[in-house]
Design a protein around this motif. Structure first.
Motif, PDB file in Angstrom:
ATOM      1  N   ASN A 193      85.211  91.199  10.769  1.00 49.42           N
ATOM      2  CA  ASN A 193      84.829  91.352  12.164  1.00 49.42           C
ATOM      3  C   ASN A 193      85.754  90.643  13.161  1.00 49.42           C
ATOM      4  O   ASN A 193      86.073  91.187  14.196  1.00 49.42           O
ATOM      5  N   SER A 194      86.191  89.467  12.881  1.00 51.28           N
ATOM      6  CA  SER A 194      86.877  88.617  13.857  1.00 51.28           C
ATOM      7  C   SER A 194      88.313  89.048  14.153  1.00 51.28           C
ATOM      8  O   SER A 194      89.082  89.374  13.250  1.00 51.28           O
ATOM      9  N   ASP A 195      88.670  88.973  15.425  1.00 49.85           N
ATOM     10  CA  ASP A 195      90.050  89.198  15.834  1.00 49.85           C
ATOM     11  C   ASP A 195      90.915  87.962  15.591  1.00 49.85           C
ATOM     12  O   ASP A 195      92.141  88.043  15.578  1.00 49.85           O
ATOM     13  N   LEU A 196      90.286  86.806  15.424  1.00 50.01           N
ATOM     14  CA  LEU A 196      91.007  85.540  15.308  1.00 50.01           C
ATOM     15  C   LEU A 196      91.248  85.078  13.875  1.00 50.01           C
ATOM     16  O   LEU A 196      92.119  84.265  13.622  1.00 50.01           O
ATOM     17  N   GLU A 203      92.343  85.604  10.019  1.00 54.71           N
ATOM     18  CA  GLU A 203      93.200  86.412   9.164  1.00 54.71           C
ATOM     19  C   GLU A 203      92.755  86.277   7.705  1.00 54.71           C
ATOM     20  O   GLU A 203      92.346  85.193   7.282  1.00 54.71           O
ATOM     21  N   SER A 243      87.565  94.712   4.991  1.00 55.93           N
ATOM     22  CA  SER A 243      87.223  94.808   6.410  1.00 55.93           C
ATOM     23  C   SER A 243      86.518  93.529   6.821  1.00 55.93           C
ATOM     24  O   SER A 243      85.889  92.859   6.004  1.00 55.93           O
ATOM     25  N   ARG A 292      85.628  95.251  12.598  1.00 49.19           N
ATOM     26  CA  ARG A 292      86.559  95.604  13.669  1.00 49.19           C
ATOM     27  C   ARG A 292      88.004  95.536  13.183  1.00 49.19           C
ATOM     28  O   ARG A 292      88.899  96.012  13.848  1.00 49.19           O
ATOM     29  N   GLN A 293      88.210  94.919  12.036  1.00 48.46           N
ATOM     30  CA  GLN A 293      89.541  94.765  11.461  1.00 48.46           C
ATOM     31  C   GLN A 293      89.535  95.378  10.060  1.00 48.46           C
ATOM     32  O   GLN A 293      88.544  95.240   9.321  1.00 48.46           O
ATOM     33  N   GLU A 344      86.594  85.441   6.392  1.00 49.96           N
ATOM     34  CA  GLU A 344      85.321  85.087   6.994  1.00 49.96           C
ATOM     35  C   GLU A 344      84.380  84.469   5.958  1.00 49.96           C
ATOM     36  O   GLU A 344      84.634  83.385   5.478  1.00 49.96           O
ATOM     37  N   ALA A 355      97.681  95.894   7.732  1.00 47.56           N
ATOM     38  CA  ALA A 355      96.612  96.327   8.632  1.00 47.56           C
ATOM     39  C   ALA A 355      96.556  97.852   8.664  1.00 47.56           C
ATOM     40  O   ALA A 355      97.587  98.520   8.627  1.00 47.56           O
ATOM     41  N   ASP A 388      93.792 101.333  10.139  1.00 49.04           N
ATOM     42  CA  ASP A 388      92.706 101.636  11.061  1.00 49.04           C
ATOM     43  C   ASP A 388      91.452 102.034  10.274  1.00 49.04           C
ATOM     44  O   ASP A 388      91.479 102.209   9.055  1.00 49.04           O
ATOM     45  N   GLU A 389      90.365 102.189  10.991  1.00 53.06           N
ATOM     46  CA  GLU A 389      89.072 102.464  10.362  1.00 53.06           C
ATOM     47  C   GLU A 389      89.072 103.776   9.587  1.00 53.06           C
ATOM     48  O   GLU A 389      88.480 103.862   8.507  1.00 53.06           O
TER      49      GLU A 389
END
Length: 167
Positions: free
Chosen positions: A46-49, A51, A44, A27-28, A68, A5, A7-8
């Motif tokens: 979007n979902s926090d849930l 992986e 990258s 967002r990820q 996704e 992981a 950051d942006e």
């Protein structure tokens, strides 16, 4: 091969040709490190849930990446991007077999040849929840309890109900 992981701001520093999977409003962020020779690739989503999924082909020559509604494949020999594919619905699972890679989304089955070209694509009759390889077949479990049995070499379904195997 590892996923880390980031950051942006770190993601934005990655060269565009090395961004395998990008989302319009991410967002990820993560990097896939393929070692000193091939370097790092960014993704990258979007979902926090959800992986990202990473799968290495049995011969070690292709890394499959999915998250996704996106799928990508990278050659580990020369770092060439073999495939970047938007999917019509969310990725559920990937299996890398000797001669093919099988991918199921919630509504579709995709079979890819060794170098990433699509061998077979089929809409599923119900929402897929999982898949496994049993003997020479792919067993695809659907939400309403039906199980599909597919020969991945010929891309033919052997029967539409396969009782007695848990996925």
């Amino acid at each position: 091969m590892k996923l880390q992981a980031i950051d942006e701001s770190e993601f934005n520093q990655i060269d565009a040709s090395r961004k395998l999977i990008t989302h319009q409003h991410p967002r990820q962020f993560a990097i896939i490190d393929l070692g000193n020779e091939l370097g790092r690739y960014g993704i990258s989503w979007n979902s926090d849930l959800i992986e990202p999924m990473l799968k290495l082909s049995p011969d070690g020559q292709i890394v499959w990446v999915g998250v996704e509604q996106k799928l990508a494949a990278i050659c580990t020999i020369d770092g060439q991007t073999l495939l970047i594919l938007p999917l019509t619905c969310y990725l559920v699972q990937m299996l890398t077999l000797d001669d093919v890679t099988a991918v199921i989304t919630e509504e579709e089955l995709l079979i890819f040849n060794r170098r990433g070209s699509i061998r077979y694509s089929k809409a599923l009759p119900d929402i897929a929840i999982g898949m496994s390889a049993i003997d020479e077949y792919l067993v695809i479990k659907l939400q309403e309890g039906e199980t599909l049995l597919l020969d991945p070499q010929t891309c033919t379904f052997k029967q539409t109900s396969f009782v007695g195997h848990n996925l």
